[in-house]
Each structure stands twice: as C-alpha cells, then as structure tokens.
Design a protein around this motif. Structure first.
Motif, PDB file in Angstrom:
ATOM      1  N   ASP A   1      69.099 122.093 -12.027  1.00 25.31           N
ATOM      2  CA  ASP A   1      68.675 123.007 -10.970  1.00 25.31           C
ATOM      3  C   ASP A   1      67.281 123.562 -11.252  1.00 25.31           C
ATOM      4  O   ASP A   1      66.960 123.913 -12.395  1.00 25.31           O
ATOM      5  CB  ASP A   1      69.677 124.154 -10.867  1.00 25.31           C
ATOM      6  CG  ASP A   1      69.434 125.005  -9.631  1.00 25.31           C
ATOM      7  OD1 ASP A   1      68.832 124.489  -8.672  1.00 25.31           O
ATOM      8  OD2 ASP A   1      69.847 126.177  -9.651  1.00 25.31           O
ATOM      9  N   LEU A   2      66.454 123.607 -10.220  1.00 27.54           N
ATOM     10  CA  LEU A   2      65.141 124.268 -10.272  1.00 27.54           C
ATOM     11  C   LEU A   2      65.214 125.460  -9.329  1.00 27.54           C
ATOM     12  O   LEU A   2      64.806 125.372  -8.162  1.00 27.54           O
ATOM     13  CB  LEU A   2      64.025 123.302  -9.863  1.00 27.54           C
ATOM     14  CG  LEU A   2      63.837 122.073 -10.748  1.00 27.54           C
ATOM     15  CD1 LEU A   2      62.775 121.153 -10.159  1.00 27.54           C
ATOM     16  CD2 LEU A   2      63.433 122.477 -12.162  1.00 27.54           C
ATOM     17  N   PRO A   3      65.742 126.577  -9.778  1.00 31.51           N
ATOM     18  CA  PRO A   3      66.052 127.684  -8.858  1.00 31.51           C
ATOM     19  C   PRO A   3      64.809 128.427  -8.415  1.00 31.51           C
ATOM     20  O   PRO A   3      63.792 128.448  -9.089  1.00 31.51           O
ATOM     21  CB  PRO A   3      66.947 128.593  -9.714  1.00 31.51           C
ATOM     22  CG  PRO A   3      66.458 128.373 -11.102  1.00 31.51           C
ATOM     23  CD  PRO A   3      66.070 126.922 -11.172  1.00 31.51           C
ATOM     24  N   PHE A   4      64.955 129.023  -7.258  1.00 32.60           N
ATOM     25  CA  PHE A   4      63.946 129.959  -6.770  1.00 32.60           C
ATOM     26  C   PHE A   4      64.514 131.357  -6.934  1.00 32.60           C
ATOM     27  O   PHE A   4      65.726 131.541  -7.118  1.00 32.60           O
ATOM     28  CB  PHE A   4      63.600 129.667  -5.302  1.00 32.60           C
ATOM     29  CG  PHE A   4      64.790 129.473  -4.423  1.00 32.60           C
ATOM     30  CD1 PHE A   4      65.457 130.553  -3.876  1.00 32.60           C
ATOM     31  CD2 PHE A   4      65.260 128.189  -4.145  1.00 32.60           C
ATOM     32  CE1 PHE A   4      66.552 130.379  -3.063  1.00 32.60           C
ATOM     33  CE2 PHE A   4      66.363 128.006  -3.339  1.00 32.60           C
ATOM     34  CZ  PHE A   4      67.013 129.098  -2.797  1.00 32.60           C
ATOM     35  N   PRO A   5      63.668 132.378  -6.917  1.00 29.65           N
ATOM     36  CA  PRO A   5      64.191 133.748  -7.093  1.00 29.65           C
ATOM     37  C   PRO A   5      65.238 134.075  -6.040  1.00 29.65           C
ATOM     38  O   PRO A   5      65.056 133.818  -4.843  1.00 29.65           O
ATOM     39  CB  PRO A   5      62.936 134.616  -6.922  1.00 29.65           C
ATOM     40  CG  PRO A   5      61.806 133.718  -7.288  1.00 29.65           C
ATOM     41  CD  PRO A   5      62.202 132.340  -6.827  1.00 29.65           C
ATOM     42  N   THR A   6      66.368 134.583  -6.486  1.00 30.25           N
ATOM     43  CA  THR A   6      67.471 134.905  -5.576  1.00 30.25           C
ATOM     44  C   THR A   6      67.909 136.344  -5.783  1.00 30.25           C
ATOM     45  O   THR A   6      67.714 136.929  -6.843  1.00 30.25           O
ATOM     46  CB  THR A   6      68.674 133.976  -5.824  1.00 30.25           C
ATOM     47  OG1 THR A   6      69.091 134.109  -7.189  1.00 30.25           O
ATOM     48  CG2 THR A   6      68.310 132.527  -5.546  1.00 30.25           C
TER      49      THR A   6
ATOM     50  N   ARG B   1      76.690 127.695  -8.866  1.00 29.15           N
ATOM     51  CA  ARG B   1      75.355 127.595  -9.447  1.00 29.15           C
ATOM     52  C   ARG B   1      74.415 128.561  -8.758  1.00 29.15           C
ATOM     53  O   ARG B   1      74.686 129.032  -7.659  1.00 29.15           O
ATOM     54  CB  ARG B   1      74.813 126.162  -9.291  1.00 29.15           C
ATOM     55  CG  ARG B   1      75.584 125.139 -10.081  1.00 29.15           C
ATOM     56  CD  ARG B   1      75.416 123.770  -9.457  1.00 29.15           C
ATOM     57  NE  ARG B   1      74.006 123.447  -9.295  1.00 29.15           N
ATOM     58  CZ  ARG B   1      73.379 122.517  -9.988  1.00 29.15           C
ATOM     59  NH1 ARG B   1      74.048 121.820 -10.884  1.00 29.15           N
ATOM     60  NH2 ARG B   1      72.113 122.251  -9.777  1.00 29.15           N
ATOM     61  N   GLU B   2      73.288 128.833  -9.466  1.00 24.56           N
ATOM     62  CA  GLU B   2      72.305 129.753  -8.902  1.00 24.56           C
ATOM     63  C   GLU B   2      71.712 129.160  -7.628  1.00 24.56           C
ATOM     64  O   GLU B   2      71.294 128.005  -7.599  1.00 24.56           O
ATOM     65  CB  GLU B   2      71.186 130.021  -9.916  1.00 24.56           C
ATOM     66  CG  GLU B   2      71.595 130.874 -11.101  1.00 24.56           C
ATOM     67  CD  GLU B   2      72.432 130.101 -12.103  1.00 24.56           C
ATOM     68  OE1 GLU B   2      73.079 130.744 -12.931  1.00 24.56           O
ATOM     69  OE2 GLU B   2      72.443 128.874 -12.031  1.00 24.56           O
ATOM     70  N   GLY B   3      71.628 129.996  -6.610  1.00 29.40           N
ATOM     71  CA  GLY B   3      70.975 129.570  -5.380  1.00 29.40           C
ATOM     72  C   GLY B   3      71.923 128.942  -4.376  1.00 29.40           C
ATOM     73  O   GLY B   3      71.818 129.177  -3.188  1.00 29.40           O
TER      74      GLY B   3
END
Length: 330
Positions: A274-279, A299-301
């Motif tokens: 995962d390449l998350p963006f700010p959440t 998972r994040e996002g």
C-alpha cells in the motif's frame, strides 16, 4: 616718437615668436629620431608580449589549465607592454629617469587602488581561483541562487550557464569568499526519495522490493550500492528512504530520478504494498466490528479482501440511529 616705440615693440614680439618657433622646429627635428626609436621599442615589446600570450594559450590548450594559461599569458602581455612603455618614454625623454617613472607609477597605483577597489579585488580573486582551481571549466556548481555549468573563469567574473538556459556573471570576489558546492567534483552523486507504506504492510519486504527495483533502473550505479532505510513513523505511513548513486551531471540525476520513482510506484502496486495517502478516521459512538468490517484485516485508506464492506454515508448512519424520524429510543 610714440610710433617708433610701438614699431620697436611689435618687431620685438615678432622676433621672439620666430625664435620660439625656430626652437620648436629644432627640438622637433632632434626629437623625431628619439620618437621613432621609442615607438619601435614599444611595438617590439608589445609584439613580444603578444607572442608570450599566444605561447601560453597554445601550451595549455585542451587541458584543465586552459584558463590559467589564458590569464597568465594576458598578464605577461600587459607587463611587457607596460615595461616597453617605460623604456620608450626614457628613450624619448632622456631627462626622465626610470626611478622617477617607477615612483610616479607607485603613487598612481595607490590612487588607482582606492578608486577601483572592487575591480582589483575581483581581479586578484580571479587569479587565485585560477591558480587553486576549486572548480574547472565544465563543472556544475551551486553558488547562492545560481546553479549551472561553469563556462568561463575570467580575471574579474566567473560565467555560469544555468540549467534553464540563462547566463550569470558572478564576481570572483564573492565566489572566493563564500561557499561554493561543486556537484561534479567526484563524478558521481547520490539522490534520494521517501516512500510511504501502510502500517499494515511488511516494512522489511517493502525495503527489499525497493532495493531490487533500484538495481533494475538504468543509470543507477552498482557501486556504491543502492539502499532503502526506514526514516520515520509518519501519521499515516511508514516512510522508507530510497538512496542511489548516479553520474553527477544534472541531466543524468533528473532522468534517473524520474525512472526510479516511476519504477518504484509500479513495483509497489504490483507487489500489493500500500502507498497510502493521508487519511482521517471518524468514529461514531455505536461503531462496531460488525458494522465496520473486520478491522483486523482492514488496510489504511480502503478495506482489503475480495468483498470489502459497502461504503456508508454519515446521513445514512444517522438515519438508522434509534430516535431518528421521531421514533422512540426506548
């Protein structure tokens, strides 16, 4: 009687004028040979100086000391020309002694030094730069707000061609007394970029994938070897810094950096990292595992798995709360 005195005075003035003219003619006739010899001597010294300058230019042509040869040759020509002028003056005016000329030259140089302090400072700094050679022609340097390739190192200024195609003339006095970064001094240069991965991903595996990707990009040097190190636990990601070495010239640095970033992005996506963006997460007072999905696998996002939970809206959630639409909460 008065007319006779007036005529005598006029005749005396005319005689004096003719005598002066006669003396000037005699002096000119006697001075012409000295003038000719003086001019010949001056031209001879000037030609010798020009020959020394050409010899210095040819002797250093094509080498790293080309600019040093140009400046030293120019200085030799100026020195010989000045010496020829002094010799020519003493030949044309025998009453003038060389020591008098040097004394006058010393006084004049002090006055000139005060009047042209900045110019002389830049000139001397240029000579020292050419002799010490902290950078050479073709080097890419950074000086204050200027960054580009060194085109010329003159006695007064250093000419820089910036990366956006402009020409900057930088006084040598400032370059000599301030910090200068030479990007191409060692031939290679390190670049880096930070990649954020999700907290639910394996950071060790992600670092290994980044290093493998760096090794496949054309232009990334094998030695020193590329590396990936964790640098921060950010708000919504674990930041891993990719570092690699390339040729030091700016076009190679930018080209390889582009290829590295594109390759890492594609490889991470293909590897399921995962390449998350700010959440931001908003929790309601009645939020449970049943209504929000399996949070041990989320998972994040965005939730993971083949059947992620259906999205929920705030309005829909509020509408399903007890007491909504006038219903009795009890």
């Amino acid at each position: 009687m008065q007319e006779t005195d007036l005529q005598s005075a006029v005749d005396a003035e005319i005689s004096t004028a003719w005598a002066t003219i006669d003396q000037m003619i005699d002096w000119s006739i006697s001075f012409l040979p000295k003038l000719a010899i003086g001019v010949v001597v001056f031209v001879l010294f000037w030609l010798i100086g020009k020959g020394v300058r050409l010899a210095a230019r040819r002797g250093t042509a094509g080498g790293s000391a080309r600019n040093v040869g140009l400046v030293l040759g120019r200085l030799a020509q100026w020195g010989l020309t000045l010496l020829g002028l002094l010799v020519a003056v003493t030949i044309m005016f025998p009453s003038v002694r060389p020591v008098d000329l040097f004394s006058l030259l010393g006084i004049s140089s002090v006055a000139i030094g005060f009047a042209f302090k900045d110019i002389l400072q830049n000139f001397l700094a240029g000579i020292l730069i050419l002799l010490r050679q902290p950078f050479r022609l073709g080097d890419q340097i950074v000086f204050k707000e200027f960054e580009g390739t060194v085109e010329e190192i003159e006695t007064r200024t250093t000419i820089i061609k910036t990366y956006d195609g402009r020409r900057a003339y930088v006084p040598n006095g400032e370059i000599f007394t301030n910090a200068v970064v030479v990007n191409t001094a060692y031939g290679i240069r390190r670049s880096q970029c930070d990649i954020g991965i999700g907290y639910g991903d394996d950071a060790h595996r992600a670092a290994a994938v980044i290093v493998e990707t760096l090794r496949t990009v054309e232009g990334v040097l094998r030695e020193p070897a590329p590396e990936a190190i964790a640098v921060a636990l950010a708000d919504s990601s674990v930041n891993i810094r990719a570092r690699w070495w390339t040729d030091a010239h700016q076009h190679a640095v930018l080209r390889v950096q582009h290829e590295v970033i594109m390759a890492i992005k594609d490889r991470m996506s293909a590897s399921g990292i995962d390449l998350p963006f700010p959440t931001s997460v908003v929790l309601f007072h009645d939020q449970t595992e049943e209504t929000d999905g399996d949070r041990t696998r989320q998972r994040e996002g965005w939730p993971s798995g083949p059947k992620p939970p259906a999205p929920r809206t705030i309005a829909g959630t509020l509408a399903r709360q007890p007491g909504a639409n006038g219903e009795d909460a009890g």
